[in-house]
Design a protein around this motif. Structure first.
Motif, PDB file in Angstrom:
ATOM      1  N   TRP D 237      -7.941  -5.867  -1.140  1.00  0.00           N
ATOM      2  CA  TRP D 237      -7.718  -4.627  -0.393  1.00  0.00           C
ATOM      3  C   TRP D 237      -8.251  -4.813   1.024  1.00  0.00           C
ATOM      4  N   PRO D 238      -7.525  -4.341   2.037  1.00  0.00           N
ATOM      5  CA  PRO D 238      -8.054  -4.422   3.403  1.00  0.00           C
ATOM      6  C   PRO D 238      -9.373  -3.646   3.511  1.00  0.00           C
ATOM      7  N   ALA D 240     -10.925  -2.150   5.917  1.00  0.00           N
ATOM      8  CA  ALA D 240     -10.884  -0.874   6.644  1.00  0.00           C
ATOM      9  C   ALA D 240     -10.312   0.228   5.752  1.00  0.00           C
ATOM     10  N   PHE D 241      -9.358  -0.131   4.928  1.00  0.00           N
ATOM     11  CA  PHE D 241      -8.771   0.856   4.011  1.00  0.00           C
ATOM     12  C   PHE D 241      -9.809   1.318   2.993  1.00  0.00           C
ATOM     13  N   ALA D 244     -12.417   3.514   4.667  1.00  0.00           N
ATOM     14  CA  ALA D 244     -11.881   4.835   5.034  1.00  0.00           C
ATOM     15  C   ALA D 244     -11.721   5.699   3.781  1.00  0.00           C
ATOM     16  N   LEU D 245     -11.296   5.075   2.703  1.00  0.00           N
ATOM     17  CA  LEU D 245     -11.065   5.810   1.461  1.00  0.00           C
ATOM     18  C   LEU D 245     -12.384   6.240   0.835  1.00  0.00           C
ATOM     19  N   PHE D 256       1.718   0.373  -5.620  1.00  0.00           N
ATOM     20  CA  PHE D 256       2.133   1.442  -4.714  1.00  0.00           C
ATOM     21  C   PHE D 256       1.771   1.149  -3.263  1.00  0.00           C
ATOM     22  N   TYR D 257       0.623   0.518  -3.059  1.00  0.00           N
ATOM     23  CA  TYR D 257       0.161   0.284  -1.689  1.00  0.00           C
ATOM     24  C   TYR D 257       0.628  -1.054  -1.155  1.00  0.00           C
ATOM     25  N   GLN D 258       0.953  -1.964  -2.048  1.00  0.00           N
ATOM     26  CA  GLN D 258       1.331  -3.310  -1.593  1.00  0.00           C
ATOM     27  C   GLN D 258       2.621  -3.720  -2.295  1.00  0.00           C
ATOM     28  N   ALA D 371      -6.137  11.842   0.869  1.00  0.00           N
ATOM     29  CA  ALA D 371      -5.508  10.521   0.835  1.00  0.00           C
ATOM     30  C   ALA D 371      -5.130  10.089  -0.573  1.00  0.00           C
TER      31      ALA D 371
END
Lengths: 433, 433, 433, 433
Positions: D237-238, D240-241, D244-245, D256-258, D371
């Protein structure tokens, strides 16, 4: 051109309604008025039918057919509107409710407390029968219900049938007239924002030509203007309470906030002039004597003492708005659908709605303030338990309904009271037998 | 008599608005039109002001004052309505958004996806400044916002200021005209029930003279009627989808349901005629050349190709309904207040409202059906994260907003995309510096 | 090893608590007990401290430090738990509340009605001061609040400070013991599902070794088992009511469902033995005479007449569950967070929670049944209006609180009552001055 | 002593489950294991039964009866637990789903996207049949469902039958083990707060010995720890993501995200080693060869490559917690009941629950952050539309389900895709015939 069925057509109110229809005939072009009543009310309904025909004739509207029925089917078939203004057990049953309440030291008011409870038990089975006939014989018709307790009855039909129903009450329109008078303004310049339940509704905002005059109206009320209906004692509201609330209670709120004073007044009236129902019986006898006069061809003055001011005004406005798909704003009783947050979607509430050919669309209101929410919730719970009792003949719900209502709320005597209600009303309560 | 301030008065749309005001001047008796723009747009706004004066003169309305301003204070002071139709960074910024999207293989549409995100970041600080001026200098005024992304911008102001704001879009009115045409009926005979978000709104019911014709309308759409706007490609909806949905999507739904086809069309257009913004730049240049003609004293035909059909219709209707306290039903963007269940009370939604002098009162709608709810929630979450990012300059919210939007939704490139957005728009994003 | 601060350490209950800690010292390894009280209570708190030291010594726990404080800072600094069991104005203020209620013909109970209202106004400012000290000096500490009205006080701190707080009451644990006794089962075999408010909580389900025995328990109650507390008169519940309800009310519900009988009993007691507070004053005088005996080194029998049975049981269980991160199920007062649907997320409710080192996590309950919802809403509204009044010194909220409470609910005398409350309690109500 | 029925007893997972029961036999004293399978799976289920008997014998538990059934009635009658781990159409149907997805350029994952949709359509009718048998023959039994898509299947039974059902998945327990390993802590010292849907669940908080270590865990993940399952590609997972989450996605969120990266990996795997189902078929063939060895009397090592790690751990924990009424906290799939605000009460969610003899009681969680909310709503809507399609054989719901799922979401091909799904699975879809 459309047909209106009037269930309980033999009511003393009917001439009021007929006058309204005649006056606004251009907007509500009725082809037939089908009056329905029970066989035991034959004399009354025929008096009303004859008077109606004379009123129509006087206004050059002989083409409007007036028919009389003692069963529902023919009257409802093909109707566009079905007005329900019936009284199961008639005024004698109401008087018995009132006397029963007083016997237990409780308020015996017709639309709430034990009286409203008993009336709902008697009335809901009959309204459900009307709704089933509408489903079968006039599925596009709107039932317009005036029958008290109007909020409870409307919710029972709304939840337990597919028939379209809108409940009407003259409290909002009466408050509208009174507040406009207080403000010395024309009614059409003054707008009121209502949200609550039938006979438990608050005015949350008053505007005059679009400007907010709520605080000004409250000050006028603090200054002695009593804002009541001619069947409810005019006890003024304490100014500090009105200012703290920032809203205007309806006259029926007095039963909840000033219970003792209202009860004392009821007891005294019952001892001197008789209960409200007993007084109304006398008024009704006089009214029907007048109605029967073959020379009378207009609504007599005396009807205004009966208590139903502005009924015809709102009824005809509603019929007009639906028939003409007008998008008019009116205050009616309908499915909440989220308009008042915190009440169920399928609860019936009394609030400002946009009316068009599809029916009543409530404006979103948001949550009630804390000082109003709890009482409203409690009364709505009472109403829903009463509906369960009335529709299913369920004694447990009936007992809980009585215990939940703050005007009854005496656990010690609730069971005895319920037994008395069921015994006295036995002829009209097939669901409990 | 009242004053209207137009923020972004140098917009090429302004003549459309002016024509609307002139045509309905009796209902909207304006005393002053205060046009505001940035200093770098001085030439344009003065062309518009001069054209407006000529249009007023032609219609015998020389008494209406037209003023031009380059700061907000004088324009807003004392205004009754503040119309916001500004474009921060002008079309060049929009073109940059579109090119950036395409560079990442994403849709570069102006109002959603990365384009809508970037435009919201640029626009919200300016709108918040307008709102603060309105709070201070014209606290009773209504801001009427056309600025895209209209739903997001309106919600930002609605939640973060005390100024009154209503958002307007020409999608509902355009669909209304198109559906009335499809039904071969007059617009006033046809009523649509909208509920959703700006540029993500569904028509849940169509009535014609009060009767439900939703299924008929859907069949007409299945039969090849495409229902689009002149800036969105007319890809037909699959009949089975429309029938299953039982409702009518808005043209912008194509971006979400037919993403690939829309993207291919965008890529092709960008290669041949330029992106939408680049095309509009040419149209605008032509329009301003026309506007500058001292003999032109009416809205030129060519404006109709610009894409803003019916803007003036809804703007003037809204101003009229508020000014005259008319209780008219309109479809606008306003605080949800429970109207669409499942969305926050303070979310801005696009739905049927009753409009009066107090503003917009949404009709209770209830929950969206499952096939619409999830997408709507996702877009609303994108909008709210974007607002947090725009108001607070918060990078974490900005990143989550990008990831949440299904038109972006590519986690791998989200960070790089965000950095590009912030870099390209750096002059207009003080909140991130 | 951790420190406990006891605010109101001079309470006659303290030895109960100390006994609990000593008995379960292995699970709750306390290093210091910091007793705090007001200067005017110096004699009492020093008696308690000396008794506590003797009790510790008897049990070989001399290493536990007992300190006495007359300001909050030193006591709270570094504490892991801050127990609040204070009484602003002491028993004299409570007696005044009781007498005031009776003077107005109302129940003068300590935790609801006008008594609970007055106590909340006096107590909330002091608890807010404790909370602010905890925020600053022991931000990870849990406040464990026993101070009545426990639900209101806990909600005030929960909403208006960042300090962590859990409210405790001995009603659920007492009902648990009584119902287990009725079922002739061990307490650990019997589980109760509670949901409601403090002193207005229902048992919705009883299980014995995992099997549902709710109906059996109700029948046992119908058979004469009264289920009360030793400070509440044992009026039996009507069997038909319990069966219809399908749940078990708490003893305090009698004040609402059997108001008249409870009031009569209060009036009679006040005339013969004095109000509850006046009786307790005598008990307390006797207790402190015992506590002062330098030979006493255990909790005396007589404390059991004081009314706080099981307080130490739940307090020590809670401390243990948090300290050991045990995931234990307990019934406490905490933020609703959606557990009881229909009440606000930030309302404090009394319900089954999982307790771990992060605090109390309520189990989702769903909506209360209609026969319980309305009353609960009304009391919660009373509580929230009281909190507004207490935190902000707002007279309008105070008046609405009084009017909203069904035990007061007399609009006619509400203003006079409020003035009396504010006058009598003037020394403790800085927020209203 | 109680009986467990295992529907799909011929599964290659069964030895895993059997080992768990044997290891914790003291806590889960089983009297009979009734294995049920379809006639065509006779060989496999008899291999499993024989292996189970050998495993029991080796552990001195010959008294546990192992029975084999090819109809439901005898197996379910009198069972305390009914474990459902069946695969309608077996691995061949799964392989067909995967190939179909890839053919349309979509992910062909087993539990979401078109694969999950097709599997739900095949599976729900069989589970509903199991539920009806449980209602009739073992009404107090709990169905413990492992069958994928576990959330959808569990919700279908929960809403459309009276049988008690709890869904289990090994994702939460696997994440628990992995995160404990990352923190270099024992599993029992680490607690995770889950809320979401099956295969779409987030870890919102990580605590270690009661202290919040969420941020620390996120930093560990940012540092390269990939946190996956052995059947899902470990794309990191990045950072920053994740920051932020502020929460930890489950491995399935990668679909879903990738989406693109996951699809590429699927396409490549399909071309080289075959789809996941095709690979599993080989593993299964090898496993059954081993199982059939009459000398094998323990779970073979090779099963750990199959992908179902920790299934038996959670299954036996759940059986134990219910059987012993233990009040244990576990993460399961059950009726939401308000725990996650914004999702329907009757939606099945995956979250922390207290487990006792009455079943699973979710802890109140509150609303999901923006989110996470939109995606969750969208997937839940997909699930509910799929359930409608599966239970009622409704094609409109089926089409809308496909369109609603973001992994399908291609309106242009949705109809063709649906027709292919229905055609390929025709033998198992009686509800559509």
């Amino acid at each position: 051109m459309f047909k209106i069925a009037v269930i309980g057509g033999g009511s003393s109110y009917t001439p009021e309604l007929m006058e309204g229809i005649i006056q606004r005939y251009q907007e509500v072009p009725v082809s037939e008025l089908a009056l329905v009543d029970v066989e035991s009310g034959r004399e009354k309904v025929e008096i009303i039918a004859a008077l109606t025909r004379r009123m129509l004739k006087r206004n050059g509207l002989e083409q409007v057919k007036v028919s009389v029925h003692f069963t529902l089917d023919e009257a409802i078939k093909g109707a566009r509107f079905v007005l329900t203004q019936l009284r199961v057990g008639q005024l004698a049953a109401r008087a018995a409710d009132e006397r029963l309440g007083l016997q237990y030291g409780m308020l015996g008011q017709e639309t709430t407390g034990v009286g409203g409870f008993a009336k709902a038990l008697r009335t809901i089975p009959v309204l459900m029968e009307v709704a089933r006939k509408v489903e079968a014989l006039a599925p596009d018709a709107f039932i317009i219900n005036f029958t008290n307790p109007a909020g409870i009855v409307t919710e029972a039909v709304s939840r337990y049938s597919k028939a379209k129903i809108i409940g009407l009450c003259n409290v909002p329109v009466t408050m509208h007239h009174m507040i406009a008078d207080m403000l010395q303004a024309k009614r059409e310049e003054v707008a009121l924002r209502f949200a609550g339940l039938n006979h438990m509704v608050w005015v949350h905002q008053v505007t005059q030509q679009g400007r907010d005059v709520t605080a000004k109206t409250i000050e006028l009320l603090c200054d002695g203007n009593a804002l009541s209906m001619n069947n409810i004692k005019e006890i003024p509201w304490p100014p500090a309470f009105l200012r703290a609330l920032g809203a205007i209670p309806c006259p029926y709120h007095r039963y909840f906030y000033q219970t003792r004073a209202m009860l004392e007044e009821e007891v005294e009236a019952a001892q001197s002039n008789g209960t409200r129902a007993e007084q109304v019986m006398k008024v009704e006898a006089e009214l029907f004597a007048l109605y029967a006069d073959p020379h009378l061809d207009h609504k007599p003055e005396q009807l205004s003492f009966r208590g139903g001011a502005f009924y015809s005004e709102v009824a005809v406005e509603l019929i007009q708005a639906i028939h003409n798909n007008s998008g008019k704003e009116m205050v009616v009783n309908c499915r909440n659908n989220g308009a008042i947050q915190g009440l169920p979607n399928d609860a019936v509430v009394e609030t400002n709605c946009l009316i068009d050919a599809q029916g009543a669309h409530p404006l979103s209101f948001g949550p009630l303030p804390p000082a109003m929410n709890g009482l409203t919730q409690q009364i709505k719970d009472f109403e829903r338990l009463t509906i369960e009792a009335a529709v299913h003949g369920d004694r447990a719900s009936a007992l809980l309904a009585l215990v939940t209502n703050p005007l009854i709320g005496n656990l010690a005597s609730a069971e005895a009271l319920l037994q008395d209600v069921l015994r006295i009303n036995q002829p009209w309560l097939p669901q409990f037998n």
